[in-house]
Every structure is written in structure tokens, then in C-alpha cells.
Design a protein around this motif. Structure first.
Motif, PDB file in Angstrom:
ATOM      1  N   GLU A 137      20.634   7.182  21.441  1.00 33.59           N
ATOM      2  CA  GLU A 137      19.461   7.555  20.640  1.00 33.59           C
ATOM      3  C   GLU A 137      19.879   7.647  19.174  1.00 33.59           C
ATOM      4  O   GLU A 137      20.993   8.102  18.891  1.00 33.59           O
ATOM      5  N   PRO A 138      18.974   7.276  18.252  1.00 28.93           N
ATOM      6  CA  PRO A 138      19.337   7.354  16.838  1.00 28.93           C
ATOM      7  C   PRO A 138      19.301   8.783  16.287  1.00 28.93           C
ATOM      8  O   PRO A 138      18.570   9.627  16.804  1.00 28.93           O
ATOM      9  N   PHE A 139      20.075   9.007  15.265  1.00 28.69           N
ATOM     10  CA  PHE A 139      20.080  10.272  14.513  1.00 28.69           C
ATOM     11  C   PHE A 139      20.253  11.498  15.408  1.00 28.69           C
ATOM     12  O   PHE A 139      19.463  12.440  15.341  1.00 28.69           O
ATOM     13  N   VAL A 140      21.269  11.483  16.264  1.00 26.32           N
ATOM     14  CA  VAL A 140      21.544  12.658  17.094  1.00 26.32           C
ATOM     15  C   VAL A 140      22.873  13.333  16.722  1.00 26.32           C
ATOM     16  O   VAL A 140      23.244  14.338  17.305  1.00 26.32           O
ATOM     17  N   LEU A 156      17.533   9.789   0.275  1.00 27.46           N
ATOM     18  CA  LEU A 156      18.998   9.805   0.421  1.00 27.46           C
ATOM     19  C   LEU A 156      19.367   9.987   1.890  1.00 27.46           C
ATOM     20  O   LEU A 156      18.637  10.627   2.653  1.00 27.46           O
ATOM     21  N   HIS A 157      20.500   9.428   2.262  1.00 28.11           N
ATOM     22  CA  HIS A 157      20.936   9.507   3.657  1.00 28.11           C
ATOM     23  C   HIS A 157      21.488  10.909   3.946  1.00 28.11           C
ATOM     24  O   HIS A 157      22.236  11.460   3.127  1.00 28.11           O
ATOM     25  N   PRO A 158      21.154  11.505   5.108  1.00 32.34           N
ATOM     26  CA  PRO A 158      21.659  12.860   5.386  1.00 32.34           C
ATOM     27  C   PRO A 158      23.182  12.935   5.472  1.00 32.34           C
ATOM     28  O   PRO A 158      23.755  14.011   5.213  1.00 32.34           O
ATOM     29  N   THR A 212      14.224   5.033  13.968  1.00 37.74           N
ATOM     30  CA  THR A 212      14.997   3.883  14.432  1.00 37.74           C
ATOM     31  C   THR A 212      15.949   3.462  13.302  1.00 37.74           C
ATOM     32  O   THR A 212      16.151   4.225  12.365  1.00 37.74           O
ATOM     33  N   ASN A 213      16.533   2.293  13.409  1.00 38.58           N
ATOM     34  CA  ASN A 213      17.515   1.836  12.419  1.00 38.58           C
ATOM     35  C   ASN A 213      17.307   0.360  12.098  1.00 38.58           C
ATOM     36  O   ASN A 213      16.591  -0.337  12.816  1.00 38.58           O
ATOM     37  N   THR A 214      17.991  -0.124  11.058  1.00 34.64           N
ATOM     38  CA  THR A 214      17.867  -1.560  10.714  1.00 34.64           C
ATOM     39  C   THR A 214      18.623  -2.427  11.716  1.00 34.64           C
ATOM     40  O   THR A 214      18.313  -3.604  11.861  1.00 34.64           O
ATOM     41  N   ILE A 257      13.342   4.875   9.150  1.00 38.06           N
ATOM     42  CA  ILE A 257      14.311   3.803   9.422  1.00 38.06           C
ATOM     43  C   ILE A 257      15.643   4.128   8.745  1.00 38.06           C
ATOM     44  O   ILE A 257      15.726   4.232   7.518  1.00 38.06           O
ATOM     45  N   GLY A 258      16.680   4.293   9.545  1.00 38.34           N
ATOM     46  CA  GLY A 258      18.019   4.538   9.022  1.00 38.34           C
ATOM     47  C   GLY A 258      18.822   3.246   8.940  1.00 38.34           C
ATOM     48  O   GLY A 258      18.267   2.148   9.066  1.00 38.34           O
ATOM     49  N   GLU A 259      20.130   3.389   8.777  1.00 35.80           N
ATOM     50  CA  GLU A 259      20.977   2.214   8.553  1.00 35.80           C
ATOM     51  C   GLU A 259      21.439   1.599   9.871  1.00 35.80           C
ATOM     52  O   GLU A 259      21.114   0.464  10.201  1.00 35.80           O
ATOM     53  N   SER A 260      22.206   2.380  10.622  1.00 34.60           N
ATOM     54  CA  SER A 260      22.755   1.866  11.883  1.00 34.60           C
ATOM     55  C   SER A 260      23.227   3.045  12.719  1.00 34.60           C
ATOM     56  O   SER A 260      23.527   4.116  12.179  1.00 34.60           O
ATOM     57  N   PRO A 261      23.312   2.872  14.040  1.00 36.16           N
ATOM     58  CA  PRO A 261      23.815   3.970  14.876  1.00 36.16           C
ATOM     59  C   PRO A 261      25.275   4.287  14.533  1.00 36.16           C
ATOM     60  O   PRO A 261      26.047   3.387  14.190  1.00 36.16           O
ATOM     61  N   GLY A 262      25.635   5.562  14.641  1.00 39.52           N
ATOM     62  CA  GLY A 262      27.031   5.971  14.471  1.00 39.52           C
ATOM     63  C   GLY A 262      27.645   6.245  15.841  1.00 39.52           C
ATOM     64  O   GLY A 262      27.073   5.890  16.879  1.00 39.52           O
ATOM     65  N   GLU A 263      28.788   6.935  15.829  1.00 42.07           N
ATOM     66  CA  GLU A 263      29.526   7.187  17.067  1.00 42.07           C
ATOM     67  C   GLU A 263      28.701   8.000  18.092  1.00 42.07           C
ATOM     68  O   GLU A 263      28.612   7.634  19.262  1.00 42.07           O
ATOM     69  N   THR A 264      28.074   9.093  17.638  1.00 39.72           N
ATOM     70  CA  THR A 264      27.315   9.946  18.567  1.00 39.72           C
ATOM     71  C   THR A 264      26.117   9.190  19.133  1.00 39.72           C
ATOM     72  O   THR A 264      25.779   9.316  20.314  1.00 39.72           O
ATOM     73  N   GLU A 265      25.459   8.397  18.262  1.00 40.58           N
ATOM     74  CA  GLU A 265      24.288   7.637  18.704  1.00 40.58           C
ATOM     75  C   GLU A 265      24.710   6.578  19.728  1.00 40.58           C
ATOM     76  O   GLU A 265      24.022   6.340  20.719  1.00 40.58           O
ATOM     77  N   ASP A 266      25.864   5.955  19.492  1.00 39.89           N
ATOM     78  CA  ASP A 266      26.396   4.928  20.393  1.00 39.89           C
ATOM     79  C   ASP A 266      26.688   5.537  21.771  1.00 39.89           C
ATOM     80  O   ASP A 266      26.456   4.916  22.809  1.00 39.89           O
TER      81      ASP A 266
HETATM   82  N1  URA Z   1      22.905   7.209  10.475  1.00 45.15           N
HETATM   83  C1  URA Z   1      21.883   6.316  10.535  1.00 45.15           C
HETATM   84  O1  URA Z   1      21.554   5.678   9.534  1.00 45.15           O
HETATM   85  N2  URA Z   1      21.274   6.171  11.705  1.00 45.15           N
HETATM   86  C2  URA Z   1      21.592   6.843  12.808  1.00 45.15           C
HETATM   87  O2  URA Z   1      20.969   6.648  13.840  1.00 45.15           O
HETATM   88  C3  URA Z   1      22.657   7.767  12.715  1.00 45.15           C
HETATM   89  C4  URA Z   1      23.304   7.938  11.551  1.00 45.15           C
END
Ligand code: URA
Length: 270
Positions: free
Chosen positions: A129-132, A235-237, A155-157, A116-125
């Protein structure tokens, strides 16, 4: 005031400045007709009374949004249905803040790790898809190096990109939490990996600092008893890309996760 002719170069320079400063959305919940008279703001005491019920997108209060999310999430019986319910959900305020689409999940819903990550960023939006983006690619490489390439369901929060890539608020996370919990219950993972401080804060309901809790194993158990699993924060990547010296600690966390799953393998998933 006499209107000035539009200075195109100055306007472009100002827009470029805003873009470089991270401004990527200009919005209000509804269009504003600035040609009509707008009454001055209400006295402070009236504003405070109105603020006790915070209306969200679609006129829902925060409590109504959470109740609606619980209702539709509970009705989803597969991961695909959770994704469809999210795409139709109107209760998260982020939906109306410039996000292109809902971003739910990527990976193996039958795997052993719910990430579980935080939230989608620009690329994910953009991709849905999350974390792409770059941080996600680093995460993929770390998981693959630990032998967990096909084990994670990510996924994300929250499921919509916050404007300007700010952190999601507790209210936005609360509106999305029932979907996350439903995904947890449907997946029944052997372990949960929380990525970054905002994920830890939302899922573990803690104010403890990331550096204190990272690498520690705790338990995430849903109140209704439908799911429980060991949970660790790392830690967050995106932070690792900015601070490569922190990769050693994050790698230790991933190895701890792999070791935990090896032990869990003794009892095969039903
Ligand atoms: N960072 C996050 O926490 N989630 C994503 O999906 C992308 C970047």
C-alpha cells in the motif's frame, strides 16, 4: 589470480557498508552464466543504433509498453480492475528490479482528493500500500488535522519500488501513466494533490522547481477529455521529516486544498 579463502567478517562488513549506503537490490534482467565466454562490447556506433529502441522488461520497447498500458488501463471499469491490471502489467522496467509486489492505492476512491506521490518505498513494497511508512504517517496526520482524513485516495507515479529508493525515471513514469490517468478518470476527484518534485514533473510535464510551483493551483486535464481537476503541488513528507522548518509551507498548502474543497462542495459530485 589465486582465489582467496572467503573472509566472512570482511564480507559481512562490506555488505553492511552497502546496506547503509542504500543498496537494497542486486539484479540483472536475467541470470548471467559467468563461466561462458562473453563477446567484447560492440563498437560505439552499433550501440547507438541499438539504443534508438529501448527494450524494456519482457522485451517491450518503451513505446510498446505505453501502448499496452493504455490498452489494458482503458479496459478497467472500476478501481479494483485498475489495480488488477497493474498487478498483471509487465511493461514497467521497475517490475524486474527487485520490487516485491505492485503497490497501487490506499484510501477512499469516492473521496474528493486524488493524491499522487513519487514511488513506493521499502515499507510500501513490503505492505503493498502507498504512504504507509513514516512519511505517509505524517501525511495522514496533516490530512486529518485539515479535516480530510477520509477524503484522499493515494497512489504514486510508478507502482513498483525503485531500487535503492532512487527517483523513478521518465520512462518508468510514462509506462505507468495510463493507469494513473484511468484512476483519475474513474475517480473524478474535486482536486489533485501532487506530492514531491517527481510527481509534479510527471503529471504537469514541467521542469519548474518545486519551491516555485508548490502551493500554486493549476489544471490537470486529460487529452481525451475524460477528466479535469484543479491540481496543486506540495512538499514531500519525507522532506518535511528531514527539514521540519518546511512544515509551515506544506501546512499552508494543505489548508489551501481544504479551502478549495469547501468551495467545490457548493456543487455536489454527481
Ligand atoms: N513516498 C512516496 O512518494 N510514495 C509512497 O507511497 C511512499 C513514500
Amino acid at each position: 589470480m589465486t582465489p582467496q579463502p572467503l573472509d566472512t567478517a570482511a564480507t559481512e562488513a562490506l555488505l553492511a557498508f552497502w546496506r547503509d549506503a542504500g543498496v537494497d537490490a542486486c539484479y540483472l534482467d536475467a541470470p548471467v552464466d559467468r563461466t561462458v565466454f562473453v563477446a567484447p562490447p560492440a563498437p560505439l556506433v552499433m550501440q547507438k543504433a541499438a539504443a534508438t529502441v529501448t527494450p524494456l522488461h519482457g522485451g517491450m520497447s518503451g513505446a510498446d509498453a505505453v501502448a499496452e498500458a493504455r490498452r489494458v488501463a482503458a479496459a478497467a471499469t472500476t478501481m479494483d480492475e485498475v489495480g488488477e491490471a497493474i498487478a498483471a502489467f509487465q511493461g514497467c522496467p521497475l517490475r524486474a528490479m527487485g520490487a516485491r509486489q505492485a503497490v497501487f492505492a490506499r484510501g477512499n476512491p469516492r473521496g474528493s482528493v486524488l493524491l499522487i506521490g513519487e514511488s513506493p518505498g521499502e515499507t510500501e513494497d513490503l505492505r503493498g500500500e502507498p504512504f504507509v511508512g513514516q512519511p505517509g504517517q505524517l501525511l495522514d496526520r496533516m490530512l486529518a488535522a485539515a479535516g480530510l482524513a477520509d477524503q484522499a485516495f493515494m497512489t504514486n507515479t510508478v507502482f513498483w519500488k525503485p531500487p535503492g529508493d532512487r527517483l523513478p525515471t521518465p520512462q518508468e513514469q510514462a509506462a505507468c501513466a495510463p493507469f494513473l490517468e484511468r484512476a483519475f478518470a474513474l475517480m473524478q476527484p474535486r482536486a489533485v494533490l501532487l506530492v514531491g518534485a517527481a510527481a509534479a514533473k510527471s503529471v504537469l510535464n514541467t521542469e519548474e522547481g518545486l519551491m516555485k510551483i508548490r502551493g500554486q493551483w493549476r489544471e490537470w486535464r486529460l487529452d481525451d477529455g475524460t477528466a479535469a481537476a484543479p491540481v496543486m503541488t506540495t512538499l514531500h513528507p519525507a522532506f518535511l521529516l528531514r527539514q521540519p522548518q518546511a512544515k509551515r509551507a506544506a501546512w499552508a498548502d494543505i489548508l489551501s486544498l481544504a479551502a478549495r474543497l469547501d468551495t467545490a462542495q457548493v456543487e455536489p459530485k454527481a
